[in-house]
Write an enzyme that holds these catalytic residues in place. Structure first.
Site, mmCIF file in Angstrom:
data_model
loop_
_atom_site.group_PDB
_atom_site.id
_atom_site.type_symbol
_atom_site.label_atom_id
_atom_site.label_comp_id
_atom_site.label_asym_id
_atom_site.label_seq_id
_atom_site.Cartn_x
_atom_site.Cartn_y
_atom_site.Cartn_z
ATOM 1 N N GLU A 66 21.425 1.076 -4.564
ATOM 2 C CA GLU A 66 22.238 0.292 -5.487
ATOM 3 C C GLU A 66 23.636 0.079 -4.929
ATOM 4 O O GLU A 66 24.011 0.679 -3.923
ATOM 5 C CB GLU A 66 22.332 0.993 -6.851
ATOM 6 C CG GLU A 66 22.966 2.360 -6.788
ATOM 7 C CD GLU A 66 22.969 3.092 -8.135
ATOM 8 O OE1 GLU A 66 21.956 3.019 -8.862
ATOM 9 O OE2 GLU A 66 23.980 3.724 -8.449
ATOM 10 N N HIS A 68 27.790 -1.323 -6.654
ATOM 11 C CA HIS A 68 28.552 -1.669 -7.846
ATOM 12 C C HIS A 68 30.036 -1.656 -7.507
ATOM 13 O O HIS A 68 30.420 -1.236 -6.423
ATOM 14 C CB HIS A 68 28.244 -0.702 -8.999
ATOM 15 C CG HIS A 68 28.043 0.705 -8.559
ATOM 16 N ND1 HIS A 68 29.054 1.480 -8.043
ATOM 17 C CD2 HIS A 68 26.915 1.466 -8.500
ATOM 18 C CE1 HIS A 68 28.565 2.665 -7.721
ATOM 19 N NE2 HIS A 68 27.272 2.680 -7.975
ATOM 20 N N HIS A 72 32.445 6.219 -6.494
ATOM 21 C CA HIS A 72 31.851 7.512 -6.857
ATOM 22 C C HIS A 72 32.523 8.604 -6.059
ATOM 23 O O HIS A 72 32.909 8.403 -4.919
ATOM 24 C CB HIS A 72 30.407 7.642 -6.343
ATOM 25 C CG HIS A 72 29.340 6.951 -7.031
ATOM 26 N ND1 HIS A 72 28.212 7.599 -7.435
ATOM 27 C CD2 HIS A 72 29.170 5.665 -7.362
ATOM 28 C CE1 HIS A 72 27.378 6.742 -7.960
ATOM 29 N NE2 HIS A 72 27.931 5.553 -7.934
ATOM 30 N N HIS A 106 24.183 2.174 -1.395
ATOM 31 C CA HIS A 106 23.987 3.605 -1.150
ATOM 32 C C HIS A 106 22.680 4.112 -1.747
ATOM 33 O O HIS A 106 22.155 3.545 -2.702
ATOM 34 C CB HIS A 106 25.173 4.417 -1.676
ATOM 35 C CG HIS A 106 25.445 4.209 -3.134
ATOM 36 N ND1 HIS A 106 26.106 3.100 -3.606
ATOM 37 C CD2 HIS A 106 25.169 4.961 -4.214
ATOM 38 C CE1 HIS A 106 26.205 3.173 -4.924
ATOM 39 N NE2 HIS A 106 25.642 4.295 -5.327
ATOM 40 N N CYS A 120 28.123 14.271 -9.440
ATOM 41 C CA CYS A 120 28.627 12.908 -9.254
ATOM 42 C C CYS A 120 29.642 12.627 -10.354
ATOM 43 O O CYS A 120 29.349 12.820 -11.534
ATOM 44 C CB CYS A 120 27.467 11.916 -9.334
ATOM 45 S SG CYS A 120 27.988 10.206 -9.208
#
Length: 152
Positions: A66, A68, A72, A106, A120
């Site tokens: 994914e 975005h 993170h 990733h 996370c």
């Protein structure tokens, strides 16, 4: 007011009062992974601007491929494996720290014959992850080891 301050006791890789959840249900590009929401999702955590989760990938499993807009912060706390960050594949093991900047394709892999567990931390209010299409994969991942390792 510290009414919401508390300690969440662990028992191994489980936490008191925190349920093990299925990873995601809207896509199928992941395998053998669970999620525990530790902080930042409940009403008692309304002061937090971030969410802290624990993900555990069973041996042979992997997270979604994914990307975005939100970044993170990831800390490996169990086992080892590898992470795809765009066109690179990097081995990761306990206490390694991974920074995933915005718009980075990733995927985490438990490809070392053991579980891979990681904390996370993300913004509480954030954009939803996107499964990259062929054009994004071609542009950001390209060809080579990372491309060969991707699981969709």
């Amino acid at each position: 007011d510290d009414m919401n301050s508390r300690v969440i006791k662990s028992n191994g890789y489980h936490w008191e009062g925190v349920e093990k959840k299925d990873y995601k249900t809207d896509t199928t590009n992941f395998k053998d992974i669970s999620r525990y929401s530790l902080l930042g999702e409940g009403p008692e955590d309304h002061e937090l601007n971030m969410q802290t989760r624990y993900f555990e990938v069973q041996a042979g499993g992997y997270s979604s491929l994914e990307y975005h807009r939100h970044p993170h912060s990831v800390i490996i706390i169990r086992g080892s494996g590898s992470v795809i960050l765009n066109h690179t594949v990097t081995p990761i093991s306990t206490f390694d720290v991974v920074y995933i900047s915005p718009e980075t394709v990733h995927q985490f892999h438990a490809d070392n014959n053991e579980a891979l567990g990681f904390i996370c931390i993300v913004d509480r209010y954030r954009d939803k992850p996107v499964i990259p299409g062929q054009e994004i994969v071609d542009r950001l991942v390209g060809t080579g080891p990372a491309r060969d390792k991707i699981r969709l």
